[in-house]
Structures are given as C-alpha cells and as structure tokens.
Design an enzyme around this catalytic site. Sequence first.
Site, PDB file in Angstrom:
ATOM      1  N   GLN A 184       0.819  -1.218   0.000  1.00 28.84           N
ATOM      2  CA  GLN A 184       0.000   0.000   0.000  1.00 28.84           C
ATOM      3  C   GLN A 184       0.850   1.264   0.000  1.00 28.84           C
ATOM      4  O   GLN A 184       0.755   2.083  -0.891  1.00 28.84           O
ATOM      5  CB  GLN A 184      -0.955  -0.003   1.192  1.00 28.84           C
ATOM      6  CG  GLN A 184      -2.059   1.027   1.065  1.00 28.84           C
ATOM      7  CD  GLN A 184      -3.303   0.647   1.853  1.00 28.84           C
ATOM      8  OE1 GLN A 184      -3.421  -0.450   2.385  1.00 28.84           O
ATOM      9  NE2 GLN A 184      -4.249   1.553   1.921  1.00 28.84           N
ATOM     10  N   ASP A 185       1.687   1.438   1.026  1.00 26.35           N
ATOM     11  CA  ASP A 185       2.596   2.591   1.031  1.00 26.35           C
ATOM     12  C   ASP A 185       3.825   2.242   1.850  1.00 26.35           C
ATOM     13  O   ASP A 185       3.852   1.223   2.540  1.00 26.35           O
ATOM     14  CB  ASP A 185       1.902   3.875   1.519  1.00 26.35           C
ATOM     15  CG  ASP A 185       1.561   3.879   2.993  1.00 26.35           C
ATOM     16  OD1 ASP A 185       1.458   2.790   3.589  1.00 26.35           O
ATOM     17  OD2 ASP A 185       1.393   4.972   3.552  1.00 26.35           O
ATOM     18  N   PRO A 186       4.888   3.057   1.777  1.00 28.09           N
ATOM     19  CA  PRO A 186       6.132   2.716   2.477  1.00 28.09           C
ATOM     20  C   PRO A 186       5.952   2.717   3.995  1.00 28.09           C
ATOM     21  O   PRO A 186       5.041   3.347   4.533  1.00 28.09           O
ATOM     22  CB  PRO A 186       7.094   3.835   2.048  1.00 28.09           C
ATOM     23  CG  PRO A 186       6.500   4.423   0.806  1.00 28.09           C
ATOM     24  CD  PRO A 186       5.021   4.276   0.957  1.00 28.09           C
ATOM     25  N   VAL A 232       5.772   8.594   1.840  1.00 30.68           N
ATOM     26  CA  VAL A 232       4.943   8.755   3.040  1.00 30.68           C
ATOM     27  C   VAL A 232       5.660   9.708   3.993  1.00 30.68           C
ATOM     28  O   VAL A 232       6.879   9.641   4.130  1.00 30.68           O
ATOM     29  CB  VAL A 232       4.684   7.381   3.718  1.00 30.68           C
ATOM     30  CG1 VAL A 232       5.953   6.790   4.327  1.00 30.68           C
ATOM     31  CG2 VAL A 232       3.591   7.471   4.759  1.00 30.68           C
ATOM     32  N   ASN A 236      -0.255   6.311   4.970  1.00 29.31           N
ATOM     33  CA  ASN A 236      -1.245   6.597   3.911  1.00 29.31           C
ATOM     34  C   ASN A 236      -1.499   8.077   3.669  1.00 29.31           C
ATOM     35  O   ASN A 236      -2.439   8.434   2.962  1.00 29.31           O
ATOM     36  CB  ASN A 236      -2.590   5.898   4.194  1.00 29.31           C
ATOM     37  CG  ASN A 236      -2.477   4.399   4.095  1.00 29.31           C
ATOM     38  OD1 ASN A 236      -1.836   3.888   3.185  1.00 29.31           O
ATOM     39  ND2 ASN A 236      -3.054   3.691   5.045  1.00 29.31           N
TER      40      ASN A 236
END
Length: 217
Positions: free
Chosen positions: A61-63, A123, A129
């Site tokens: 999804q994100d780092p 991020v 997120n």
Amino acid sequence: MEHSAWHDLIKKELPEGYFAQINHFMNEVYAQGVIYPPRDKVFNAIQTTPLDKVKVVIIGQDPYHGPNQAQGLSFSVPDQVPAPPSLQNILKELADDIGQKQSHDLTSWAKQGVLLLNASLTVPEHQANAHANGIWEPFTDAVIKVVNQKETPVVFILWGGFARKKKALITNSIHHIIESPHPSPLSAHRGFFGSKPFSQTNHFLVAQGLEPIDWLK
C-alpha cells in the site's frame, strides 16, 4: 527512471505533464519535512527489477513510515532494522511454506524478478497513507498495466483488499493471480497463514518453463 526501459511504456499510460507534476510534488514534500523513503529510493522497485526480468509482482500500500525502514521496495526493510509485523508474518509464512529466510531485506527477491511495488511511493514520517491521495496511484497503476502487457507469464500476489482491487488491471490471461488476506496481524489468521504463496508461485513459474524464485536468498 528517465533512462530505464520502463519509462516510455509507463509514460504512454499517463496523462500529459504527469511526470512534471510528480517532480513538483516531490520537490515540495521533501523540502517541507521528513519523507520516506529517501528520495533516491523512491523508484527503487522499478530501478532494481527491469521490466524484462519481472516474473512476480507483490503489491503493497505505502512505504513504512518509521526511521530507517523504507527502502522503496514493498514490505522490505534493511537488515539492521527489526522486521515490522507484516514482514514478520510474511517470513513466518515463508518458513512454513518453503524454509527460513534470515534476511529482512528483500532486495535479493527484487533482483530475481520480484517487483516489490507500493501503490503510494512516499509517506511522511509517522503518517501512514498520508500520500494515498491520488498523486501516486496513476503512476503505480501504469506500472501494473505495463507488466500486464508482457508476453511472458507473471504471477501477481495480491494480499488484502487494497491489493485485490488491482485485479481489475490484470486482464492478460497468461498471467496468474494469487490472492489472500493481508499479512498484517489484524488479518493474517484469516487466511494468509497457510496460503503458501511462495511455493504456489514457483510451481506456476516452473510449469511455464521459467526459473523459480529462490525465496530464501
């Protein structure tokens, strides 16, 4: 990124001026505060795994948003950093499926053709997120579309509801999709554990006449 084989194909999937917009966004956010990963690692996934080598895609999804964790590869952290909970569960499932991997750093997977792609590539520190606001998704969706166009089979590993939504982009019937709940402690016991994604992937690759991934490397 400019000189990689990915660039022209990704560009075709994006609106005019998108790269200038991304560059402006990165200039702005990196000047304002602490952003992960380091700027030179933002495109690490496609820099480490050339398009012609891609055999597997694992979508995150994100780092990670803590210090020294994110390195531009989904789920991966440097070895000197403790494995976050989702990565702990990935390594636990790997141990049950194939064997014990000692390293937390998944760069060796990326070098073998496993594209470790986050949907958001940046991020802010401690703000999970926060950049999942649409700025990155056109880019990462374009990456998935480009891989979908490959004429050699690819395994797409989709963990959790967010990654599973990307299934709509995978329309080429030669590819293989493996999906399960996310390895997060919140959902791993609902079907991630016991799903055997690593051996499943290798069985498919070998059946297609492709080299399996050495997941323990």
